[in-house]
Write a protein that holds these residues in place. Sequence first.
Motif, PDB file in Angstrom:
ATOM      1  N   GLN A 197      -3.461   0.025   9.250  1.00 24.63           N
ATOM      2  CA  GLN A 197      -4.383  -1.115   9.264  1.00 24.63           C
ATOM      3  C   GLN A 197      -5.789  -0.671   8.871  1.00 24.63           C
ATOM      4  OE1 GLN A 197      -3.727  -4.413   9.776  1.00 24.63           O
ATOM      5  NE2 GLN A 197      -1.634  -3.656   9.581  1.00 24.63           N
ATOM      6  N   PRO A 198      -6.447  -1.406   7.967  1.00 18.46           N
ATOM      7  CA  PRO A 198      -7.818  -1.039   7.602  1.00 18.46           C
ATOM      8  C   PRO A 198      -8.792  -1.314   8.745  1.00 18.46           C
ATOM      9  CG  PRO A 198      -7.164  -3.084   6.524  1.00 18.46           C
ATOM     10  CD  PRO A 198      -5.944  -2.560   7.217  1.00 18.46           C
ATOM     11  N   PRO A 199      -9.932  -0.618   8.778  1.00 16.83           N
ATOM     12  CA  PRO A 199     -10.898  -0.857   9.858  1.00 16.83           C
ATOM     13  C   PRO A 199     -11.523  -2.242   9.762  1.00 16.83           C
ATOM     14  CG  PRO A 199     -11.790   0.684   8.245  1.00 16.83           C
ATOM     15  CD  PRO A 199     -10.372   0.417   7.852  1.00 16.83           C
ATOM     16  N   PRO A 200     -11.917  -2.824  10.895  1.00 21.42           N
ATOM     17  CA  PRO A 200     -12.586  -4.125  10.853  1.00 21.42           C
ATOM     18  C   PRO A 200     -13.940  -4.000  10.140  1.00 21.42           C
ATOM     19  CG  PRO A 200     -12.556  -3.218  13.099  1.00 21.42           C
ATOM     20  CD  PRO A 200     -11.742  -2.297  12.248  1.00 21.42           C
ATOM     21  N   GLY A 201     -14.355  -5.072   9.497  1.00 23.09           N
ATOM     22  CA  GLY A 201     -15.652  -5.054   8.804  1.00 23.09           C
ATOM     23  C   GLY A 201     -15.517  -4.874   7.300  1.00 23.09           C
ATOM     24  N   LEU A 202     -14.355  -4.378   6.849  1.00 26.61           N
ATOM     25  CA  LEU A 202     -14.145  -4.247   5.408  1.00 26.61           C
ATOM     26  C   LEU A 202     -14.031  -5.629   4.787  1.00 26.61           C
ATOM     27  CD1 LEU A 202     -11.487  -1.543   4.469  1.00 26.61           C
ATOM     28  CD2 LEU A 202     -13.952  -1.350   4.522  1.00 26.61           C
ATOM     29  N   SER A 259      -7.446  10.652   1.450  1.00 24.42           N
ATOM     30  CA  SER A 259      -6.512  11.618   2.047  1.00 24.42           C
ATOM     31  C   SER A 259      -5.249  10.904   2.542  1.00 24.42           C
ATOM     32  CB  SER A 259      -7.178  12.374   3.208  1.00 24.42           C
ATOM     33  OG  SER A 259      -7.609  11.464   4.196  1.00 24.42           O
ATOM     34  N   GLN A 260      -5.315   9.581   2.648  1.00 25.52           N
ATOM     35  CA  GLN A 260      -4.102   8.834   3.015  1.00 25.52           C
ATOM     36  C   GLN A 260      -3.229   8.649   1.776  1.00 25.52           C
ATOM     37  OE1 GLN A 260      -7.180   7.532   3.384  1.00 25.52           O
ATOM     38  NE2 GLN A 260      -7.475   6.735   5.443  1.00 25.52           N
ATOM     39  N   PRO A 261      -1.918   8.779   1.923  1.00 24.39           N
ATOM     40  CA  PRO A 261      -1.049   8.457   0.783  1.00 24.39           C
ATOM     41  C   PRO A 261      -1.181   6.971   0.434  1.00 24.39           C
ATOM     42  CG  PRO A 261       0.254   8.852   2.769  1.00 24.39           C
ATOM     43  CD  PRO A 261      -1.169   9.186   3.112  1.00 24.39           C
ATOM     44  N   MET A 262      -0.783   6.632  -0.773  1.00 24.51           N
ATOM     45  CA  MET A 262      -0.960   5.234  -1.227  1.00 24.51           C
ATOM     46  C   MET A 262      -0.180   4.264  -0.355  1.00 24.51           C
ATOM     47  SD  MET A 262      -2.968   4.087  -3.564  1.00 24.51           S
ATOM     48  CE  MET A 262      -3.458   2.411  -3.175  1.00 24.51           C
ATOM     49  N   SER A 263       0.932   4.725   0.206  1.00 27.99           N
ATOM     50  CA  SER A 263       1.714   3.827   1.074  1.00 27.99           C
ATOM     51  C   SER A 263       0.853   3.308   2.228  1.00 27.99           C
ATOM     52  CB  SER A 263       2.946   4.556   1.613  1.00 27.99           C
ATOM     53  OG  SER A 263       2.554   5.749   2.265  1.00 27.99           O
ATOM     54  N   LEU A 264      -0.088   4.106   2.707  1.00 33.25           N
ATOM     55  CA  LEU A 264      -0.991   3.641   3.766  1.00 33.25           C
ATOM     56  C   LEU A 264      -2.137   2.809   3.199  1.00 33.25           C
ATOM     57  CD1 LEU A 264       0.617   5.603   5.584  1.00 33.25           C
ATOM     58  CD2 LEU A 264      -1.542   6.264   6.629  1.00 33.25           C
ATOM     59  N   LEU A 286      -5.135  -2.895   0.599  1.00 34.31           N
ATOM     60  CA  LEU A 286      -5.076  -3.792  -0.566  1.00 34.31           C
ATOM     61  C   LEU A 286      -4.410  -5.115  -0.201  1.00 34.31           C
ATOM     62  CD1 LEU A 286      -3.986  -1.274  -3.359  1.00 34.31           C
ATOM     63  CD2 LEU A 286      -6.271  -2.222  -2.991  1.00 34.31           C
ATOM     64  N   ARG A 287      -3.321  -5.010   0.567  1.00 33.17           N
ATOM     65  CA  ARG A 287      -2.569  -6.212   0.953  1.00 33.17           C
ATOM     66  C   ARG A 287      -3.435  -7.108   1.844  1.00 33.17           C
ATOM     67  NH1 ARG A 287       1.549  -3.633   2.845  1.00 33.17           N
ATOM     68  NH2 ARG A 287       2.761  -3.638   0.929  1.00 33.17           N
ATOM     69  N   LEU A 295      -3.417  -6.440  -3.584  1.00 38.50           N
ATOM     70  CA  LEU A 295      -2.203  -5.711  -3.992  1.00 38.50           C
ATOM     71  C   LEU A 295      -1.549  -6.345  -5.223  1.00 38.50           C
ATOM     72  CD1 LEU A 295      -0.474  -3.276  -3.231  1.00 38.50           C
ATOM     73  CD2 LEU A 295       0.863  -4.775  -1.745  1.00 38.50           C
ATOM     74  N   GLU A 296      -1.530  -7.667  -5.268  1.00 37.47           N
ATOM     75  CA  GLU A 296      -0.829  -8.360  -6.371  1.00 37.47           C
ATOM     76  C   GLU A 296      -1.444  -8.057  -7.732  1.00 37.47           C
ATOM     77  OE1 GLU A 296      -1.996 -12.731  -6.731  1.00 37.47           O
ATOM     78  OE2 GLU A 296      -2.612 -12.280  -4.676  1.00 37.47           O
TER      79      GLU A 296
END
Length: 256
Positions: free
Chosen positions: A110-115, A142-147, A152-153, A158-159
């Motif tokens: 999950q992305p951090p709040p505020g983005l 440093s996170q793989p793209m799967s994370l 993006l989603r 993402l689309e």
Amino acid sequence: MSPATAIRAVLFDMDDTLIDWSRVPIDAWQNHERSCLRRVWRWLAQRGPVPAFQLFDEAYFREMYDSWRKGKRNWVAPHLADILTHALHAVGIRDERCDREALLAAYGDQPPPGLRTFPDVIPTLQQMHRLDLRFGLITNASQPMSLRDETLRTHGLLEFFPDVRLSAADVGYLKPHRAIFAEALERLGVRAEQALYVGDNLIADIHGAQEAGIFAVWRTRPGVDLASQTTPMFPITPDLTIHSLTELLPTLAERT
Ligand SMILES: [Mg+2]
């Protein structure tokens, strides 16, 4: 890029080019990291003995900053799974729980709040997608793209990037290393002179793209001038400077 070369692909940086981090202060980001670490810690504790969380927390941040410091020297990309594993080794956990995929899954995505996405991004991407172009994204993460895909989603992006999304962690090299740009071009099936790259960082994005032979567009904010961002010893001159992604549309309409 010669005027006759048609643009067939547009590549973007992710953070502070498409996604605005300015509303996530450093302490909020650290708290978010810490909540991910607590999930990892709970997962570990359910499967065996663990020392105090504080020790893991300190080891993680030490490993993370160390790996980024090294990465900025040799452009070898840090990988979150390595950082987590090394932090666990540092606190004495060396058993079967040091499983890279399981640790990444426990860390979460999950992305951090505020983005937020910059307001011009989605409307402009919608317009760009009406042109005959392919799209790609390269992130120095440093996170793989799967994370990173979850960010993006969450932000409706993402689309727009169905095929080519590269994280430095997966490729093994950070921008500005040529390898990560070459990988993106190969996956897009275009030559460097047929691509245009958009990013906010002069070294990683602009210098990196230009060294790879790609037309480099600097996305910056009003009031940030080039002279304050570069030194005479290492001048970097973007091929185009824009303050809003919408400024790219005339160039793309002419060149596709
Ligand atoms: Mg960036």
